[in-house]
Design an enzyme around this catalytic site. Structure first.
Site: not given
Ligand code: NAD
Length: 544
Positions: A293, A327
């Site tokens: 990720e 993020c």
């Protein structure tokens, strides 16, 4: 004796404590912060269940108070990586063979220890080491990590129950064994929960792990390691080491027992890992699982029918909580011309109420960014606006100061073109860029939202018009792994919004869900025939 199937029921999400004035948790957390600040911790690596000190000590200081020394960690070398791999491989056989209820018990106990005895120490370590305020630490290092542990135990129990059909005379079954080798977990600075989840998710599945955290998260990672050991994790199952990332990578990717990598961090690092693994592909016993990720350039698309106050709150929280270092943080917003002035005026007024300073003062909403490298990078983008020849301007904020810590004021950049650099690149800080479009062009701006960045992590749309919501949801289908309607693009909760992005943002294997756990399992299908076949001939080829 293995004579029953055991339940691990669907858990409830761990309740988030408020830390409001006068609460017991506020007192306990303040005490834990004071305790940690009164010590200089000497943080070892953990290899084969033992504390390992290299003697190469690196300082750990709070990003918001660089004059204070929290302690040291012992930096590692390639030798420590090799020892960690050897320890993992030695632990593998017994660990993989342990029955599920005993393996699960360790992680359930770790969740309970974190929810009770260690909650305030873990949160205090995250606050001090990573500059998070009390609430941001609570939702990360306590609640999310507890949820990862409990939900993954439940999800894995469900996977183990999944079995194929068996017609009369045959028994078909599936076994879900761990991968044949060791897993490398490489974790980022910004979430202690991700630090804990990336090694434990594969370990829960019976795998053995080499865990390399970001240097700037070692302070809290080591507390989680203490918890795992107290919960009874056997020696060698998870080995925590601190050599530089490329050193860890080079040794692991060359190793024939390398079985997979569980990564969260920047896109560039992940792409370099993938290349190295590809270059070594003929060396491995099996094709390694590559789960990552990575970065994002997360958007907020505001429709002309949006509720202005909801947009302002979504941007204030979505872009600036934890200094924009999520993020999922909103970092580019598209405002319709009919609402832009009102949104800007209200947003600027809200940002001016956000206090910035150290984490021990609970009235501060904004703390410091993680380190000097990030500070300098953000300052470069802010200075770039000042020299952009009118392509962009600073709407609010734009000041920075490193005298006491790495402080960047919450900043809104107004771009005059939708491809201005800060609309396209991941900055990873408290900087939001906005662009105003003509309200009647809202459908065509969706193309810009979709194509402006190579990432596809999170995105949010704000609208009251249901046809517009339907159109935007359809047109932006590939632009985000986590998509929000009338809400900020951050704050995914385990079990509720499985998290992960596509395109350059990652393999979208959704941390804290069954999708992720499948990646750490290798299924064996077994067919057992009860009525034996003793003749190769079929009826069709017999003569009439
Ligand atoms: P980073 O990529 O700098 O570091 C991540 C980890 O990789 C660290 O442990 C680091 O030491 C290690 N590393 C660095 N170079 C390496 C190499 N060559 N080989 C092996 N390991 C190496 O990221 P960061 O600054 O810690 O975290 C911020 C980034 O993480 C942002 O890009 C953010 O978007 C991303 N992130 C993504 C998610 C998500 O779920 N998509 C979640 C959190 C953070």
């Amino acid at each position: 004796m293995h004579n029953a199937y055991f339940n691990f029921d669907l858990p409830k999400n761990e309740p988030v404590l408020s830390y409001g004035p006068g609460t017991n948790e506020r007192k306990a957390l303040k005490q834990a912060i004071a305790d940690l600040k009164s010590q200089t911790r000497d943080i070892p690596m953990y290899i084969n269940g033992r504390e390992v000190r290299s003697g190469d000590k690196k300082e750990i200081r709070p990003p918001h108070e660089t004059a204070h020394l929290l302690g040291h960690f012992h930096a590692g070398t390639g030798e420590h990586v090799k020892q960690a791999i050897d320890a993992a491989m030695a632990a593998r056989k017994n660990w993989a063979a342990m029955t599920w209820e005993h393996r699960a018990a360790i992680f359930m106990k770790a969740a309970e220890l974190l929810a009770t005895k260690y909650r305030f120490k873990m949160n205090a370590a995250t606050m001090l080491g990573q500059s998070k305020n009390a609430f941001q630490a609570e939702i990360d290092s306590a609640c999310e990590l507890i949820d990862f542990l409990r939900f993954n135990v439940h999800f894995l129990t469900d996977i183990y129950r999944q079995q194929p059909v068996s017609p009369q005379g045959i028994h078909n079954r599936m076994e879900y064994r761990p991968l044949e080798g060791f897993i490398l977990a490489v974790t980022p600075f910004n979430f202690s929960a991700i630090g804990g989840n990336l090694p434990t998710a594969p370990a829960m599945c019976g795998n053995v792990v080499v865990w390399k955290p970001a240097n700037t998260q070692i302070y809290s990672a080591s507390v989680f390691m203490e918890i795992l050991m107290e919960a009874g994790l056997p020696a060698g199952v998870i080995n925590l080491v601190y050599p530089p990332g490329p050193v860890v990578g080079d040794i692991c990717y060359e190793h024939p027992d390398f079985a997979g990598v569980h990564f969260t961090g920047s896109t560039g690092v992940f792409q370099s890992m993938w290349k190295s693994i590809g270059n070594n592909i003929a060396k491995y016993k099996a094709y390694p699982r590559i789960v990552g990720e990575t970065g994002g350039k997360d958007y907020v698309m505001v429709h002309p029918s949006a509720d202005v106050d909801a947009v302002v709150a979504g941007l204030a929280r979505g872009a600036f909580e934890y200094q924009g270092q999520k993020c999922s943080a909103a970092s580019r917003a598209y405002l319709p011309s009919n609402l832009a002035e009102e949104i800007k005026t209200k947003l600027v007024a809200e940002l001016k109420t956000m206090k910035m300073g150290p984490v021990d003062d609970f009235t501060n909403f904004i703390n410091a960014v993680i380190d000097e490298k990030s500070f300098d990078n953000l300052a470069k983008y802010i200075d770039g606006v000042k020299n952009s020849n009118g392509k962009a301007s600073i709407l609010t904020g734009g000041n920075y100061d490193k005298s006491k810590g790495w402080f960047i004021e919450p900043t809104v950049i107004e771009a005059n073109t939708p491809d201005y650099v800060t609309m396209c690149e991941e900055l990873f800080g408290p900087v939001l860029t906005i662009y105003t479009y003509e309200a009647d062009q809202w459908e065509s701006i969706l193309e810009t939202v979709d194509k402006t960045s190579g990432y596809a992590l999170t995105g949010a749309i704000f609208a009251q018009d249901r046809y517009a919501i339907e159109t935007m949801t359809a047109k932006l289908v590939d632009s985000a792994g986590n998509f929000y309607i009338n809400d900020k693009p951050t704050g995914a909760v385990v079990g509720q919004q499985p998290f992960g992005g596509a395109r350059a943002s990652g393999t979208n294997d959704k941390a804290g869900s069954q999708l992720n756990l499948y990646r750490w399992l290798s299924a064996r299908t077994i067919k057992e025939t009860q009525v034996l076949v003793t003749d190769y001939r079929y009826p069709f080829h017999q003569a009439d």
